[in-house]
Write a protein that holds these residues in place. Structure first.
Motif, short mmCIF file in Angstrom:
data_model
loop_
_atom_site.label_atom_id
_atom_site.label_comp_id
_atom_site.label_asym_id
_atom_site.label_seq_id
_atom_site.Cartn_x
_atom_site.Cartn_y
_atom_site.Cartn_z
N ASP A 5 4.11 5.91 -6.17
CA ASP A 5 3.07 4.92 -6.43
C ASP A 5 3.50 3.50 -6.07
OD1 ASP A 5 1.41 6.93 -7.48
OD2 ASP A 5 2.37 6.75 -9.44
N TYR A 6 4.81 3.26 -5.98
CA TYR A 6 5.31 1.90 -5.75
C TYR A 6 6.28 1.77 -4.58
CZ TYR A 6 3.06 0.29 -9.99
OH TYR A 6 2.10 -0.05 -10.91
N MET A 7 6.67 2.87 -3.98
CA MET A 7 7.64 2.81 -2.89
C MET A 7 7.02 2.18 -1.64
SD MET A 7 7.78 6.79 -1.64
CE MET A 7 6.38 7.55 -0.77
N PRO A 90 9.55 11.80 -4.11
CA PRO A 90 8.38 10.95 -4.40
C PRO A 90 7.85 11.11 -5.81
CG PRO A 90 8.14 12.06 -2.28
CD PRO A 90 9.33 12.68 -2.94
N LEU A 91 8.01 12.30 -6.39
CA LEU A 91 7.48 12.55 -7.73
C LEU A 91 8.50 12.26 -8.83
CD1 LEU A 91 5.30 15.75 -7.21
CD2 LEU A 91 4.57 13.37 -7.35
N ASP A 123 14.57 -2.45 -6.47
CA ASP A 123 14.48 -3.04 -7.80
C ASP A 123 13.26 -3.96 -7.91
OD1 ASP A 123 15.52 -4.94 -6.07
OD2 ASP A 123 17.38 -5.23 -7.19
N LYS A 124 12.87 -4.59 -6.81
CA LYS A 124 11.67 -5.44 -6.82
C LYS A 124 10.41 -4.61 -7.07
CE LYS A 124 13.47 -9.13 -3.86
NZ LYS A 124 13.30 -9.87 -2.58
N ASP A 125 10.38 -3.39 -6.53
CA ASP A 125 9.26 -2.49 -6.79
C ASP A 125 9.20 -2.11 -8.27
OD1 ASP A 125 8.53 -2.40 -4.04
OD2 ASP A 125 10.05 -0.86 -3.68
N ILE A 126 10.37 -1.90 -8.86
CA ILE A 126 10.43 -1.57 -10.28
C ILE A 126 9.91 -2.74 -11.11
CG2 ILE A 126 11.94 -0.95 -12.22
CD1 ILE A 126 11.74 1.29 -10.19
N PHE A 127 10.29 -3.97 -10.75
CA PHE A 127 9.80 -5.15 -11.45
C PHE A 127 8.27 -5.24 -11.35
CE2 PHE A 127 14.05 -7.30 -10.23
CZ PHE A 127 14.68 -6.65 -11.27
N ARG A 128 7.75 -4.95 -10.16
CA ARG A 128 6.30 -5.00 -9.94
C ARG A 128 5.60 -3.97 -10.82
NH1 ARG A 128 3.26 -2.51 -5.80
NH2 ARG A 128 5.20 -1.86 -4.80
N ALA A 129 6.20 -2.80 -10.94
CA ALA A 129 5.62 -1.76 -11.78
C ALA A 129 5.62 -2.19 -13.25
CB ALA A 129 6.40 -0.46 -11.62
N PHE A 130 6.70 -2.86 -13.68
CA PHE A 130 6.77 -3.31 -15.07
C PHE A 130 5.67 -4.32 -15.36
CE2 PHE A 130 8.32 -6.33 -18.27
CZ PHE A 130 8.53 -5.46 -19.33
#
Length: 210
Positions: A5-7, A90-91, A123-130
């Motif tokens: 969903d965020y990659m 991916p999952l 890690d930026k994608d993880i921040f965006r998800a948060f």
């Protein structure tokens, strides 16, 4: 929430025979820090900005730009690439990917499916998800609740308080901190006075309203 969903999927890739000079140009041109190495549609390695810097001779500072470029043009991605590349499917859940990054002290994971490259999660994608999970960019108010001890029916009690005030919940996070439970609610209302009263009547401590 899944990694897929965020990659990032629009990736710049290279082959093992790509020169390090070309790698350097691609990193600068696209303002990225890593290049997956692909051969016959399969992931075989990874070249990063740090690996590229480490590949230069120790006396690189005494060489002029043309000499450095000459060295980079002679070497290829195969000479320096990381072959044991940390990957996730991916999952994979985002929290599991974040845990891997933390454990391995890395800023990205390559996403593969049957060893075929499908994306990169950083890690930026993880921040965006948060940010998305917290509702920080959604109109409304956030309430931070604290519960002294866990008990059955907490979520139901929160729902009852929201229903009694006819306020819609948009986001909710629950986490444990030392000896208490903290719940963050994001609602679509701007006036949450009645909701605060309804929650406190159900023995929640409203720590703050943001």
């Amino acid at each position: 929430m899944y990694v897929k969903d965020y990659m990032s999927t629009n990736l710049i890739t290279i082959e093992p025979t790509t020169s390090l000079l070309q790698c350097q140009d691609l990193l600068k041109q696209h303002r990225i820090n890593r290049l997956p190495v692909v051969q016959n549609n399969r992931l075989v390695g990874l070249v990063t900005h740090d690996l590229l810097i480490e590949s230069l001779p120790s006396n690189a500072s005494s060489l002029d730009r043309h000499e450095v470029n000459y060295l980079l043009d002679k070497a290829t991605a195969k000479d320096i690439m990381l072959t044991q590349v940390p990957t996730v499917p991916p999952l994979c859940l985002l929290n599991e990917a974040a845990q891997q990054m933390t454990d391995k002290n890395i800023g990205a994971l390559v996403v593969t499916e049957v060893n075929e490259l499908v994306g990169i999660i950083t890690d930026k994608d993880i921040f965006r998800a948060f940010v998305d999970i917290s509702g920080a960019q959604t109109p409304g108010k956030s309430l931070v609740l604290e519960v002294a001890e866990d008990r059955i029916g907490i979520v139901e009690e929160v729902g009852e308080a929201l229903r009694s005030c006819q306020i819609n919940l948009t986001h909710m996070m629950v986490y444990h901190l030392n000896d208490l439970i903290r719940i963050v609610l994001h609602v679509d209302a701007t006036d949450v006075t009645a909701l605060v009263e309804a929650l406190e009547a159900r023995h929640f401590t409203v720590h703050s309203v943001i």
